[in-house]
Scaffold this motif. Sequence first.
Motif, PDB file in Angstrom:
ATOM      1  N   ALA A 193       1.046  68.267  68.032  1.00 12.19           N
ATOM      2  CA  ALA A 193       1.264  68.116  66.696  1.00 12.19           C
ATOM      3  C   ALA A 193       2.479  67.074  66.650  1.00 12.19           C
ATOM      4  O   ALA A 193       3.278  66.950  67.505  1.00 12.19           O
ATOM      5  N   ILE A 194       2.405  66.692  65.449  1.00 12.46           N
ATOM      6  CA  ILE A 194       3.170  65.229  65.164  1.00 12.46           C
ATOM      7  C   ILE A 194       4.072  65.666  63.834  1.00 12.46           C
ATOM      8  O   ILE A 194       3.116  65.752  63.012  1.00 12.46           O
ATOM      9  N   GLY A 195       5.358  65.671  63.831  1.00 12.19           N
ATOM     10  CA  GLY A 195       6.150  65.917  62.666  1.00 12.19           C
ATOM     11  C   GLY A 195       7.313  64.989  62.718  1.00 12.19           C
ATOM     12  O   GLY A 195       7.654  64.434  63.326  1.00 12.19           O
ATOM     13  N   SER A 196       7.786  64.638  60.843  1.00 13.37           N
ATOM     14  CA  SER A 196       8.736  63.778  60.782  1.00 13.37           C
ATOM     15  C   SER A 196       9.223  64.335  59.496  1.00 13.37           C
ATOM     16  O   SER A 196       8.346  64.526  58.596  1.00 13.37           O
TER      17      SER A 196
ATOM     18  N   PHE B 294       8.337  67.619  55.136  1.00 11.27           N
ATOM     19  CA  PHE B 294       7.830  66.996  56.460  1.00 11.27           C
ATOM     20  C   PHE B 294       6.493  66.212  56.293  1.00 11.27           C
ATOM     21  O   PHE B 294       5.879  66.755  55.314  1.00 11.27           O
ATOM     22  N   ALA B 295       6.358  65.358  57.202  1.00  9.35           N
ATOM     23  CA  ALA B 295       4.850  64.876  57.327  1.00  9.35           C
ATOM     24  C   ALA B 295       4.506  65.163  58.424  1.00  9.35           C
ATOM     25  O   ALA B 295       5.128  65.279  59.479  1.00  9.35           O
ATOM     26  N   ASN B 296       3.310  65.855  58.508  1.00  7.82           N
ATOM     27  CA  ASN B 296       2.493  66.294  59.978  1.00  7.82           C
ATOM     28  C   ASN B 296       1.175  66.122  59.892  1.00  7.82           C
ATOM     29  O   ASN B 296       0.299  65.519  59.119  1.00  7.82           O
ATOM     30  N   ALA B 297       0.770  65.894  61.188  1.00  2.92           N
ATOM     31  CA  ALA B 297      -0.424  65.563  61.770  1.00  2.92           C
ATOM     32  C   ALA B 297      -0.828  66.076  63.252  1.00  2.92           C
ATOM     33  O   ALA B 297       0.115  66.574  63.750  1.00  2.92           O
TER      34      ALA B 297
ATOM     35  N   ILE C  59      11.124  62.187  64.683  1.00  5.97           N
ATOM     36  CA  ILE C  59       9.850  62.347  65.322  1.00  5.97           C
ATOM     37  C   ILE C  59       9.861  63.734  65.904  1.00  5.97           C
ATOM     38  O   ILE C  59      11.034  63.825  66.526  1.00  5.97           O
ATOM     39  N   ASP C  60       9.039  64.456  66.097  1.00  2.61           N
ATOM     40  CA  ASP C  60       8.760  65.733  66.806  1.00  2.61           C
ATOM     41  C   ASP C  60       7.152  65.724  67.404  1.00  2.61           C
ATOM     42  O   ASP C  60       6.265  65.550  66.426  1.00  2.61           O
ATOM     43  N   LEU C  61       7.028  65.690  68.755  1.00  2.90           N
ATOM     44  CA  LEU C  61       5.874  65.685  69.476  1.00  2.90           C
ATOM     45  C   LEU C  61       5.920  66.911  70.104  1.00  2.90           C
ATOM     46  O   LEU C  61       6.681  67.072  71.078  1.00  2.90           O
TER      47      LEU C  61
END
Length: 161
Positions: A12-15, A57-60, A97-99
């Motif tokens: 999961a990726i977020g910013s 947040f933007a998440n992917a 960024i958060d991974l």
Amino acid sequence: MPRTSRTRYAIAIGSNRCGRHGPPSREVAAAIAALNHVVAVSPIIASAPVGPSTRRFANAAVLIDTPHDPPALLARLKRLERRFGRRSGRRWGARVIDLDIILWSGGIWASRDLMVPHPAYRTRRFVLAPLARITPGWRDPLGGRSIRQLLHMVDHPRPHA
């Protein structure tokens, strides 16, 4: 330590903070581009903040195949976060960024520094919705439900009896 065979991971990726790549959605896109061995990428979605943060947040989510075991992959993800300018700080605060490792094809991993599956992912729509776009049938190793089923449960909670 690297393994000889490839292992699949859901990341999961977020910013929710601008960085050197621009607004949060561009930070997420740049993080995806910086990852190795990507085999599937979800769309980037916008989501409400969790905890005390007030920024959206933007998440992917991505699927990657890599020879690394979970601790080695976590170390690589933490290095990438630092490269993007992430600093240690308040939990759930604003971040460039958060991974997070959400799932891995090896099932369950538990150590002092890492739990896979991610302990909170089953209740987080901002994780489940992107994951459902790229791997709806992946089953949670603890409860056996698919990502699609977990997302449905978050979107349609049952009233408590």
